[in-house]
Write an enzyme that holds these catalytic residues in place. Structure first.
Site, PDB file in Angstrom:
ATOM      1  N   ASP A 160       0.839  -1.192   0.000  1.00  0.00           N
ATOM      2  CA  ASP A 160       0.000   0.000   0.000  1.00  0.00           C
ATOM      3  C   ASP A 160       0.886   1.259   0.000  1.00  0.00           C
ATOM      4  O   ASP A 160       1.721   1.415  -0.875  1.00  0.00           O
ATOM      5  CB  ASP A 160      -0.956  -0.075   1.197  1.00  0.00           C
ATOM      6  CG  ASP A 160      -2.011   1.009   1.220  1.00  0.00           C
ATOM      7  OD1 ASP A 160      -3.027   0.859   0.516  1.00  0.00           O
ATOM      8  OD2 ASP A 160      -1.824   2.009   1.951  1.00  0.00           O
ATOM      9  N   ARG A 161       0.741   2.157   0.975  1.00  0.00           N
ATOM     10  CA  ARG A 161       1.562   3.377   0.985  1.00  0.00           C
ATOM     11  C   ARG A 161       3.049   3.032   1.011  1.00  0.00           C
ATOM     12  O   ARG A 161       3.872   3.708   0.382  1.00  0.00           O
ATOM     13  CB  ARG A 161       1.229   4.257   2.189  1.00  0.00           C
ATOM     14  CG  ARG A 161      -0.236   4.501   2.451  1.00  0.00           C
ATOM     15  CD  ARG A 161      -0.966   5.056   1.258  1.00  0.00           C
ATOM     16  NE  ARG A 161      -0.717   6.467   1.040  1.00  0.00           N
ATOM     17  CZ  ARG A 161      -1.245   7.171   0.036  1.00  0.00           C
ATOM     18  NH1 ARG A 161      -2.025   6.573  -0.845  1.00  0.00           N
ATOM     19  NH2 ARG A 161      -0.987   8.454  -0.105  1.00  0.00           N
ATOM     20  N   ARG A 202       4.412   2.499  -2.330  1.00  0.00           N
ATOM     21  CA  ARG A 202       4.616   3.742  -3.067  1.00  0.00           C
ATOM     22  C   ARG A 202       5.919   4.417  -2.632  1.00  0.00           C
ATOM     23  O   ARG A 202       6.618   5.028  -3.455  1.00  0.00           O
ATOM     24  CB  ARG A 202       3.409   4.662  -2.892  1.00  0.00           C
ATOM     25  CG  ARG A 202       2.129   4.028  -3.379  1.00  0.00           C
ATOM     26  CD  ARG A 202       0.899   4.914  -3.363  1.00  0.00           C
ATOM     27  NE  ARG A 202      -0.261   4.084  -3.627  1.00  0.00           N
ATOM     28  CZ  ARG A 202      -0.593   3.601  -4.833  1.00  0.00           C
ATOM     29  NH1 ARG A 202       0.142   3.914  -5.886  1.00  0.00           N
ATOM     30  NH2 ARG A 202      -1.649   2.836  -4.986  1.00  0.00           N
ATOM     31  N   HIS A 205     -11.407   7.124   0.086  1.00  0.00           N
ATOM     32  CA  HIS A 205     -10.606   7.816   1.101  1.00  0.00           C
ATOM     33  C   HIS A 205      -9.458   8.595   0.480  1.00  0.00           C
ATOM     34  O   HIS A 205      -8.968   9.553   1.088  1.00  0.00           O
ATOM     35  CB  HIS A 205     -10.064   6.806   2.126  1.00  0.00           C
ATOM     36  CG  HIS A 205      -9.164   5.771   1.550  1.00  0.00           C
ATOM     37  ND1 HIS A 205      -9.631   4.701   0.811  1.00  0.00           N
ATOM     38  CD2 HIS A 205      -7.812   5.638   1.590  1.00  0.00           C
ATOM     39  CE1 HIS A 205      -8.613   3.953   0.447  1.00  0.00           C
ATOM     40  NE2 HIS A 205      -7.492   4.505   0.881  1.00  0.00           N
ATOM     41  N   TRP A 206      -9.009   8.223  -0.715  1.00  0.00           N
ATOM     42  CA  TRP A 206      -7.939   8.980  -1.369  1.00  0.00           C
ATOM     43  C   TRP A 206      -8.334  10.452  -1.495  1.00  0.00           C
ATOM     44  O   TRP A 206      -7.513  11.348  -1.283  1.00  0.00           O
ATOM     45  CB  TRP A 206      -7.681   8.420  -2.769  1.00  0.00           C
ATOM     46  CG  TRP A 206      -6.755   7.249  -2.819  1.00  0.00           C
ATOM     47  CD1 TRP A 206      -6.908   6.047  -2.200  1.00  0.00           C
ATOM     48  CD2 TRP A 206      -5.536   7.161  -3.568  1.00  0.00           C
ATOM     49  NE1 TRP A 206      -5.868   5.213  -2.510  1.00  0.00           N
ATOM     50  CE2 TRP A 206      -5.017   5.864  -3.352  1.00  0.00           C
ATOM     51  CE3 TRP A 206      -4.861   8.039  -4.409  1.00  0.00           C
ATOM     52  CZ2 TRP A 206      -3.833   5.430  -3.942  1.00  0.00           C
ATOM     53  CZ3 TRP A 206      -3.682   7.610  -5.006  1.00  0.00           C
ATOM     54  CH2 TRP A 206      -3.177   6.326  -4.767  1.00  0.00           C
ATOM     55  N   TYR A 256      -2.061  11.902   2.064  1.00  0.00           N
ATOM     56  CA  TYR A 256      -2.931  11.834   0.896  1.00  0.00           C
ATOM     57  C   TYR A 256      -2.991  13.158   0.150  1.00  0.00           C
ATOM     58  O   TYR A 256      -3.128  13.182  -1.086  1.00  0.00           O
ATOM     59  CB  TYR A 256      -4.325  11.351   1.298  1.00  0.00           C
ATOM     60  CG  TYR A 256      -4.368   9.848   1.457  1.00  0.00           C
ATOM     61  CD1 TYR A 256      -4.734   9.027   0.407  1.00  0.00           C
ATOM     62  CD2 TYR A 256      -3.998   9.245   2.659  1.00  0.00           C
ATOM     63  CE1 TYR A 256      -4.747   7.642   0.536  1.00  0.00           C
ATOM     64  CE2 TYR A 256      -3.996   7.867   2.798  1.00  0.00           C
ATOM     65  CZ  TYR A 256      -4.374   7.070   1.735  1.00  0.00           C
ATOM     66  OH  TYR A 256      -4.363   5.712   1.858  1.00  0.00           O
ATOM     67  N   HIS A 265      -7.026  -6.857   0.103  1.00  0.00           N
ATOM     68  CA  HIS A 265      -6.012  -5.800   0.048  1.00  0.00           C
ATOM     69  C   HIS A 265      -4.873  -5.993   1.049  1.00  0.00           C
ATOM     70  O   HIS A 265      -3.888  -5.272   0.977  1.00  0.00           O
ATOM     71  CB  HIS A 265      -6.681  -4.444   0.284  1.00  0.00           C
ATOM     72  CG  HIS A 265      -5.748  -3.281   0.227  1.00  0.00           C
ATOM     73  ND1 HIS A 265      -4.898  -3.053  -0.835  1.00  0.00           N
ATOM     74  CD2 HIS A 265      -5.512  -2.278   1.116  1.00  0.00           C
ATOM     75  CE1 HIS A 265      -4.193  -1.956  -0.620  1.00  0.00           C
ATOM     76  NE2 HIS A 265      -4.539  -1.465   0.551  1.00  0.00           N
TER      77      HIS A 265
END
Length: 310
Positions: free
Chosen positions: A115-116, A119, A160-161, A221, A281
């Protein structure tokens, strides 16, 4: 060296010692164990480093595993994002971890992110290719591909993004009203449920969902849809990831339902392999029995046997 069998414990991150490392812009809380080649594990939102607890102790039998909390998350510090949210770009988060790995004397290392955290690993691999030996990403496609190719279905699942990217303090005020309910709702993915999370891990995620963390995550975000997207847009078709890349995604996740992950990652990496696995996820908590052996083979320098998870 044979692959150690996966072992499970209800004690979160069993056998790991805790440390706190000061970087140029934050204080990073982390757990560390093992004495093999260095492997950095980066968690996602709304989690902490304990999201790796089902695979990290066994990985530490073969690797030196360093599992930090991202800045703004868990027990790491939560610096102000600044007027442009620059303190929460994936580049800035990645710089924290280059400093962390410098602290332990690791010039080159492997990194896995979910997830984050994936990135962050993506940006680290682009920015400092001489430092990253191998990279694995769990259940994402790169940010550029998400924001330039989104669909209605993905937007409904990933609301939520854009909610968390709204101007402060609007999302902070709403999420702080009942953070425990928000965490349970956020983690309760379609056709999966909450049973995949150990009660001890769930309690840790709720404990860490403080007003300070909520604000920091919103800054994360906000940076994503502005500075991060701009960086990735500038790099698209101009820079590529040099190291071997492994991509795993859940066949029952928003990533698997709405993107073609290998096609998206193929725009950024040539030395690429990956497959979907029967999870949602949160693959490392849902099916550690699948994620662990693939990680072990890949980070040991072998070509992982992806056919067994088809």
């Amino acid at each position: 060296m044979p692959m150690p069998p996966l072992r499970q414990s209800r004690n979160l991150m069993e056998g790991f010692r805790r440390e706190r490392i000061r970087t140029a812009g934050a204080e990073i809380n982390l757990a560390m164990a093992g004495d093999g080649p260095p492997l950095l594990l980066l968690h996602g939102n709304p989690l902490t480093h304990v999201s790796w607890h089902k695979i990290a102790p066994t990985l530490a039998e073969s690797f030196t595993v360093i599992a930090p909390d991202l800045r703004g998350y868990g027990d790491s510090s939560k610096p102000e994002g600044g007027p442009d949210h620059a303190a929460y770009t994936f580049r800035r988060m990645g710089e924290d971890f280059f400093e962390v790995m410098d602290h332990f004397g690791f010039n080159r290392f492997a990194v896995a992110g979910h997830d984050r955290g994936a990135r962050v690993a993506f940006r680290m691999s682009l920015d400092r290719p001489e430092r990253v030996e191998r990279m694995a990403a769990l259940d994402i496609v790169p940010t550029y591909n998400v924001l330039s190719q989104m669909t209605l279905g993905w937007g409904l699942e990933s609301y939520h993004w854009f909610f968390m990217a709204q101007e402060a303090p609007f999302p902070e005020n709403l999420l702080s009203a009942d953070p425990a309910s928000y965490i349970r709702y956020k983690l309760d993915k379609k056709n999966v449920g909450l049973q995949i999370f150990a009660p001890e891990a769930m309690a840790e995620y709720i404990r860490c969902t403080t007003p300070e963390q909520i604000h920091a995550v919103c800054e994360d975000y906000r940076a994503t849809v502005t500075l991060d997207f701009a960086m990735d847009s500038a790099d698209h078709d101009k820079r590529r990831i040099d190291c071997p890349v492994l991509v795993l995604w859940g066949s029952n996740s928003h990533c698997g339902r709405h993107f073609e992950p290998l096609k998206a990652w193929g725009e950024w990496a040539d030395d690429l392999r990956g497959t979907d696995i029967p999870t949602g996820h949160y693959p490392a908590e849902h099916r550690p029995d699948l994620v662990y052996p693939i990680f072990w083979e890949f980070f040991s320098g072998q070509e992982p046997n992806l056919r067994r998870v088809q």
